[in-house]
Design a protein around this motif. Structure first.
Motif, PDB file in Angstrom:
ATOM      1  N   ASP A 207       0.835  -1.209   0.000  1.00 54.64           N
ATOM      2  CA  ASP A 207       0.000   0.000   0.000  1.00 54.64           C
ATOM      3  C   ASP A 207       0.866   1.253   0.000  1.00 54.64           C
ATOM      4  OD1 ASP A 207      -2.132  -1.721   0.131  1.00 54.64           O
ATOM      5  OD2 ASP A 207      -2.508  -1.413   2.274  1.00 54.64           O
ATOM      6  N   THR A 212       0.188  -2.364  -4.491  1.00 54.96           N
ATOM      7  CA  THR A 212      -1.225  -2.743  -4.412  1.00 54.96           C
ATOM      8  C   THR A 212      -2.017  -2.114  -5.551  1.00 54.96           C
ATOM      9  OG1 THR A 212      -1.172  -3.039  -2.017  1.00 54.96           O
ATOM     10  CG2 THR A 212      -3.321  -2.595  -3.018  1.00 54.96           C
ATOM     11  N   LYS A 213      -1.828  -0.845  -5.776  1.00 53.97           N
ATOM     12  CA  LYS A 213      -2.566  -0.142  -6.833  1.00 53.97           C
ATOM     13  C   LYS A 213      -2.245  -0.715  -8.205  1.00 53.97           C
ATOM     14  CE  LYS A 213      -3.378   4.505  -8.683  1.00 53.97           C
ATOM     15  NZ  LYS A 213      -3.039   5.949  -8.544  1.00 53.97           N
ATOM     16  N   VAL A 215      -1.025  -3.848  -8.980  1.00 57.93           N
ATOM     17  CA  VAL A 215      -1.507  -5.229  -9.145  1.00 57.93           C
ATOM     18  C   VAL A 215      -3.026  -5.273  -9.250  1.00 57.93           C
ATOM     19  CG1 VAL A 215      -1.675  -7.495  -8.043  1.00 57.93           C
ATOM     20  CG2 VAL A 215       0.495  -6.254  -8.020  1.00 57.93           C
ATOM     21  N   GLU A 216      -3.705  -4.563  -8.346  1.00 56.19           N
ATOM     22  CA  GLU A 216      -5.161  -4.619  -8.352  1.00 56.19           C
ATOM     23  C   GLU A 216      -5.766  -3.902  -9.552  1.00 56.19           C
ATOM     24  OE1 GLU A 216      -6.589  -3.442  -4.504  1.00 56.19           O
ATOM     25  OE2 GLU A 216      -5.790  -5.269  -3.554  1.00 56.19           O
ATOM     26  N   GLY A 217      -4.999  -3.022 -10.155  1.00 53.96           N
ATOM     27  CA  GLY A 217      -5.476  -2.367 -11.371  1.00 53.96           C
ATOM     28  C   GLY A 217      -5.310  -3.219 -12.608  1.00 53.96           C
ATOM     29  N   LYS A 219      -4.926  -7.010 -12.264  1.00 52.85           N
ATOM     30  CA  LYS A 219      -5.059  -8.443 -11.978  1.00 52.85           C
ATOM     31  C   LYS A 219      -6.266  -9.033 -12.686  1.00 52.85           C
ATOM     32  CE  LYS A 219      -7.631  -8.146  -7.599  1.00 52.85           C
ATOM     33  NZ  LYS A 219      -7.577  -8.447  -6.151  1.00 52.85           N
ATOM     34  N   GLN A 221      -9.256 -11.635 -12.670  1.00 52.46           N
ATOM     35  CA  GLN A 221     -10.089 -12.345 -11.699  1.00 52.46           C
ATOM     36  C   GLN A 221     -10.205 -13.809 -12.079  1.00 52.46           C
ATOM     37  OE1 GLN A 221     -11.262 -11.109  -8.928  1.00 52.46           O
ATOM     38  NE2 GLN A 221     -10.652  -8.987  -9.294  1.00 52.46           N
TER      39      GLN A 221
END
Length: 223
Positions: A207, A212-213, A215-217, A219, A221
């Motif tokens: 974070d 985090t930003k 990977v989550e942007g 990744k 599902q």
């Protein structure tokens, strides 16, 4: 034939004091060049030193030029030795260690082996080399050079360059870049103290770093 050039201008003492606080790995976060081969390692990994490069080109089994250098070096010098590919003969041993220590050098790096590690440790001489060898150089009176550009561990070192060396390795900085690199590294080290405190307070590293930003942007599902 021997070549002996003038001793280089020494790095400013105030800058050296700042450089002594810099970790080579911190510089590795923003520079990709200037680093000596990582196989050249510290004999005393607890030591971190900074100094002015005094260079030696010492080919094959002749250590005459290194013995001569012991009367020229000054407090604050850092000796860098090119071995011209010789990985068999140790050019640096107990007697040279004592002579250099008495002269006040801050450390040395050799692109080859050394010997008498017990003496190096006994007098706490900061040394980076390719390990030990029982086969030594001799006073043959053949050739060598002082204060010429040398290559140590794949890195060109010029007389008067700024050197920082510690447990992680050795980095070479030109006099023109030393101040800026030192100040940037010290700033990063201060920021790391703040980062560690944030982790202790419960924040997550990705974070803080931005991972985090990222990977989550991106990744995918998976059901």
């Amino acid at each position: 034939m021997f070549e002996v050039n003038e001793m280089p201008h020494q790095i400013d003492a105030d800058l050296i004091k700042l450089m002594e606080r810099v970790e080579t790995a911190t510089i590795g976060h923003f520079l990709h060049s200037g680093f000596i081969d990582r196989e050249i390692r510290a004999v005393l990994p607890e030591k971190r030193v900074a100094g002015t490069a005094v260079t030696v080109r010492l080919p094959h089994a002749d250590s005459t030029i290194l013995h001569y250098l012991t009367k020229l070096v000054r407090p604050g010098d850092f000796v860098a030795i090119e071995r011209c590919g010789d990985d068999r003969h140790a050019c640096w041993g107990g007697v040279v260690t004592h002579a250099m220590k008495l002269a006040g050098i801050v450390g040395a790096v050799i692109d080859g082996p050394a010997t008498d590690f017990s003496e190096i440790r006994k007098v706490e001489m900061p040394m980076w080399c390719r390990g030990p060898s029982p086969i030594t150089t001799k006073i043959l009176g053949l050739e060598g050079a002082i204060n010429v550009p040398v290559t140590v561990g794949g890195q060109v070192i010029r007389p008067g360059d700024a050197i920082i060396a510690d447990e992680s390795g050795v980095v070479v900085l030109s006099p023109s870049q030393a101040q800026a690199a030192t100040e940037k590294a010290l700033g990063m080290q201060e920021n790391e103290i703040v980062l560690l405190e944030r982790l202790r307070n419960g924040e997550f590293l990705p974070d803080i770093s931005g991972a985090t930003k990222i990977v989550e942007g991106q990744k995918r599902q998976v059901a």
